[in-house]
Design a protein around this motif. Structure first.
Motif, PDB file in Angstrom:
ATOM      1  N   VAL A  18       0.828  -1.207   0.000  1.00  0.00           N
ATOM      2  CA  VAL A  18       0.000   0.000   0.000  1.00  0.00           C
ATOM      3  C   VAL A  18       0.855   1.247   0.000  1.00  0.00           C
ATOM      4  O   VAL A  18       0.574   2.217  -0.698  1.00  0.00           O
ATOM      5  N   ASP A  19       1.926   1.267   0.748  1.00  0.00           N
ATOM      6  CA  ASP A  19       2.740   2.463   0.892  1.00  0.00           C
ATOM      7  C   ASP A  19       4.086   2.371   0.178  1.00  0.00           C
ATOM      8  O   ASP A  19       4.909   3.271   0.302  1.00  0.00           O
ATOM      9  N   ASP A  20       4.328   1.325  -0.552  1.00  0.00           N
ATOM     10  CA  ASP A  20       5.645   1.116  -1.168  1.00  0.00           C
ATOM     11  C   ASP A  20       5.648   1.624  -2.601  1.00  0.00           C
ATOM     12  O   ASP A  20       5.768   0.850  -3.548  1.00  0.00           O
ATOM     13  N   HIS A  21       5.500   2.943  -2.744  1.00  0.00           N
ATOM     14  CA  HIS A  21       5.427   3.518  -4.089  1.00  0.00           C
ATOM     15  C   HIS A  21       6.804   3.661  -4.717  1.00  0.00           C
ATOM     16  O   HIS A  21       6.915   3.690  -5.950  1.00  0.00           O
ATOM     17  N   GLU A  22       7.839   3.718  -3.903  1.00  0.00           N
ATOM     18  CA  GLU A  22       9.195   3.776  -4.456  1.00  0.00           C
ATOM     19  C   GLU A  22       9.527   2.503  -5.219  1.00  0.00           C
ATOM     20  O   GLU A  22      10.144   2.542  -6.288  1.00  0.00           O
ATOM     21  N   GLU A  23       9.118   1.362  -4.677  1.00  0.00           N
ATOM     22  CA  GLU A  23       9.378   0.090  -5.351  1.00  0.00           C
ATOM     23  C   GLU A  23       8.617   0.008  -6.662  1.00  0.00           C
ATOM     24  O   GLU A  23       9.110  -0.537  -7.659  1.00  0.00           O
ATOM     25  N   ILE A  24       7.408   0.603  -6.679  1.00  0.00           N
ATOM     26  CA  ILE A  24       6.630   0.600  -7.922  1.00  0.00           C
ATOM     27  C   ILE A  24       7.344   1.419  -8.992  1.00  0.00           C
ATOM     28  O   ILE A  24       7.415   1.022 -10.159  1.00  0.00           O
ATOM     29  N   VAL A  25       7.886   2.576  -8.600  1.00  0.00           N
ATOM     30  CA  VAL A  25       8.602   3.408  -9.566  1.00  0.00           C
ATOM     31  C   VAL A  25       9.822   2.675 -10.112  1.00  0.00           C
ATOM     32  O   VAL A  25      10.113   2.700 -11.320  1.00  0.00           O
ATOM     33  N   LYS A  26      10.546   1.976  -9.235  1.00  0.00           N
ATOM     34  CA  LYS A  26      11.720   1.223  -9.689  1.00  0.00           C
ATOM     35  C   LYS A  26      11.323   0.120 -10.665  1.00  0.00           C
ATOM     36  O   LYS A  26      11.983  -0.090 -11.698  1.00  0.00           O
ATOM     37  N   ALA A  27      10.251  -0.576 -10.350  1.00  0.00           N
ATOM     38  CA  ALA A  27       9.798  -1.646 -11.242  1.00  0.00           C
ATOM     39  C   ALA A  27       9.333  -1.074 -12.584  1.00  0.00           C
ATOM     40  O   ALA A  27       9.570  -1.672 -13.643  1.00  0.00           O
ATOM     41  N   CYS A  28       8.681   0.093 -12.531  1.00  0.00           N
ATOM     42  CA  CYS A  28       8.236   0.736 -13.782  1.00  0.00           C
ATOM     43  C   CYS A  28       9.433   1.145 -14.628  1.00  0.00           C
ATOM     44  O   CYS A  28       9.421   0.985 -15.858  1.00  0.00           O
ATOM     45  N   ASN A  29      10.451   1.669 -14.002  1.00  0.00           N
ATOM     46  CA  ASN A  29      11.657   2.060 -14.747  1.00  0.00           C
ATOM     47  C   ASN A  29      12.291   0.861 -15.418  1.00  0.00           C
ATOM     48  O   ASN A  29      12.759   0.930 -16.567  1.00  0.00           O
TER      49      ASN A  29
END
Length: 652
Positions: A18-29
């Protein structure tokens, strides 16, 4: 491509919390390195960046995604534009491209920050009206709606806006209670605002939904507003107690921090050294983007900044900076931002001197800026302060005459601005010039009747003044004014009474039904003691009102007070002075001008009395005597050299 998108999304969802948006950005990159045009991944990355408050990065991703991503995520794009301060673009995008309640929320918030408070209040009212769609939004909508209405009061745009009475639900949440307090303060109801602020603080302290650090962050703005109200009410002790609980460094919002710092410097225990005051005032950096001050807040802060500059004698700097802004104004304006600078510009040119000298400095500025409303009002105020109301009227009349020659509708709106008209009327009333008051009000009412945005207070004053006229044309204009007011607000009893009064003498049958709606005269006068009024007599009235400094009302014969007797030293009194004996009031006049004077008797006395008679018959004897006794007039010698003595030889 579709299979890759689905696979990428599944990987992102598995690795995210829910709060791990940094990991989402890394995966998107990582996914975008394999496929740069994957719209699904770009969309997910945009949302994650918004969650992380990285709005500039979100806008960059949307722009790199091209038209395809912009059409897919218009709501996210509009929200990012709103957060970086591009308010006009955000409003346009949310109103046109995006759909749904989310887009309406973004448009309302962007309009609020852009100070389009009317539009913001309308959107929130429309969203609140959709009962079926409210669900969890109701509380946020009530808070934002009350905030927009409070801002309308602060900016003076609340006329014609329907506002519901506060409900019990509004007074049970600290956010809505705080908004209600701000609205009361903006209307000038400071005591009511202080009570609501105290209630909002207590509700915030007792809230179970907020963490301790969140409570501190919410209470600080409430305390800053309490400090402002205490200073306005002159409660210095209470203001000092509130200041002890305000730690400016703990305020996260730069706009609130700047306001708090400015108000703290107004306390009695603030530094008396102007240079130290100047240093502390400018310690807080200016806010930017979505944390900017509103225009009415920035106007006060800017005026305080210039005032502190004047205290440290930066006269030339203030004069140049204000002159630079004023020179760009080619037409008259009623903008408070511009007119405040005009007052500061006069103060900078005066350089801390007396009001009389300030007036001498201001008059040449008026020749260079004849359409400067702030400058005109400053000169009018200086004349009134000096007790010269006639000169103040002349300055304002000359300004109005200049605007009468303009054909622009904007210039005409300035000419008949209700505030400017009311100033001239108040000056006329001080001199008892009733005819001028009626004429000015009639012209102003005629102007505003043709405009969509009218001034009800000005129209009421104009109609009431015209009713006292004996001219049928004035009565007709008053009838039209009150008819227009009744169309705007049928429940306006003042307009109904004026409409009835305008037809009472000419066509009473026409207004019979309207007259029946008014309160009967017998009911209005039921509590009046006529006998007591008759015994009290008729009070004396005067056309002069002592409203301006330096002016004194003329007193009647019965209104005069005996002057205080001055104490005179005994050394200045004559030897035979008797304090019980009233001195002769004509003792300072020449003897022959006193009422007790009698000319000497006899022939010489009669002759002198006849000679002194003005307009009497002049005898030849007296004329000859006056000719013979006149001093001879020296004339240049004429003629010959025989009258000249020859100079001796060798004498020069």
């Amino acid at each position: 491509m579709a299979a890759t998108s689905v696979q990428s999304l599944s990987v992102l969802l598995q690795r995210s919390t829910v709060d791990d948006h940094e990991e989402i950005v890394k995966a998107c990159n990582a996914a975008l390195k394999k496929s740069k045009r994957d719209i699904e991944v770009q969309h997910v990355k945009t949302v994650a960046l918004l969650k992380l408050d990285r709005f500039e990065d979100a806008i960059r991703v949307i722009e790199e995604g091209g038209d395809a991503l912009k059409q897919r995520a218009p709501l996210e794009w509009a929200y990012a534009l709103y957060k970086v301060g591009k308010l006009d673009e955000a409003i346009e995008l949310a109103a046109s491209s995006a759909v749904g309640r989310g887009a309406k929320h973004v448009e309302a918030q962007a309009a609020y920050r852009a100070e389009a408070f009317h539009r913001s209040a309308e959107i929130y009212a429309a969203l609140l009206a959709e009962e079926a769609e409210l669900s969890q939004e109701r509380n946020d909508l009530r808070i934002n709606s009350r905030a927009a209405l409070a801002q309308l009061h602060w900016t003076g745009q609340s006329s014609g806006v329907s506002e519901e009475r506060p409900s019990r639900e509004d007074l049970e949440a600290f956010e809505t209670t705080y908004d209600l307090a701000c609205g009361a303060i903006a209307r000038g109801e400071l005591d009511q605002g202080a009570l609501l602020l105290r209630r909002a603080k207590e509700l915030c302290k007792s809230s179970e939904d907020l963490a301790p650090e969140d409570k501190v962050a919410e209470i600080l703005p409430i305390a800053v507003q309490q400090l402002y109200v205490a200073l306005r009410l002159g409660k210095t002790e209470e203001a000092e107690q509130l200041a002890e609980g305000i730690n400016v460094e703990e305020i996260t919002e730069l706009s609130t921090k700047r306001i708090a710092q400015s108000n703290l410097l107004l306390l009695p225990n603030a530094p008396s050294n102007p240079y130290l005051l100047h240093k502390q005032f400018h310690q807080t950096p200016k806010s930017t983007d979505s944390d900017k001050l509103f225009s009415f807040q920035n106007r006060t802060i800017s005026a305080n900044s210039h005032a502190i500059d004047l205290l440290v004698r930066k006269f030339d700097g203030v004069a140049r900076s204000t002159e630079k802004v004023l020179s760009k104004q080619s037409a008259p304006t009623t903008s408070p931002d511009v007119n405040t600078l005009s007052v500061l510009n006069v103060a900078a040119h005066a350089q801390d001197v007396t009001p009389k000298t300030t007036l001498k400095k201001a008059l040449p500025l008026l020749e260079r800026r004849p359409q400067d409303v702030g400058l005109v009002l400053t000169i009018v105020q200086l004349h009134v302060t000096a007790g010269n109301v006639s000169s103040a009227i002349s300055v304002l009349e000359a300004f109005f005459k200049l605007l009468d020659e303009c054909i622009s509708e904007a210039d005409q709106d300035v000419r008949f601005n209700p505030g400017l008209v009311s100033i001239l009327i108040s000056l006329y009333q001080q001199q008892g010039r009733r005819h001028h008051v009626k004429t000015e009000l009639a012209k102003a009412a005629s102007h505003w009747q043709q405009r969509p945005h009218q001034s009800p207070s000005l129209l009421r004053a104009a109609g009431a003044s015209l009713l006292h006229s004996s001219d049928t044309s004035d009565i007709k204009i008053a009838s039209e004014i009150f008819a227009k007011l009744r169309e705007t607000d049928p429940a306006d009893y003042f307009a109904t009474a004026g409409y009835v009064a305008s037809h009472a003498t000419t066509d009473p049958e026409r207004v019979k039904s309207e007259a029946d709606q008014l309160t009967p005269v017998q009911e209005l006068t039921s509590g009046i003691d006529v006998v007591a009024l008759e015994n009290a007599g008729i009070p004396s009235t005067s056309t002069m009102a002592p409203t301006a400094p330096g002016l004194r009302r003329k007193r009647g014969a019965d209104d005069k007070e005996p002057p205080a007797r001055k104490r005179v030293r005994k050394s200045r009194l004559p030897k035979n002075y008797d304090p019980d004996k009233k001195p002769d009031p004509e003792r300072w006049l020449p003897l022959r001008d006193r009422s007790s004077y009698r000319p000497p008797k006899g022939k010489k006395g009669k002759q002198r009395a006849a000679d002194r008679t003005q307009g009497g018959i002049v005898s030849e004897k007296s004329e000859e005597s006056s000719t013979t006794t006149a001093a001879p007039v020296s004339q240049p010698k004429q003629g010959g050299g025989s009258s000249k003595r020859k100079k001796g030889k060798g004498k020069r």
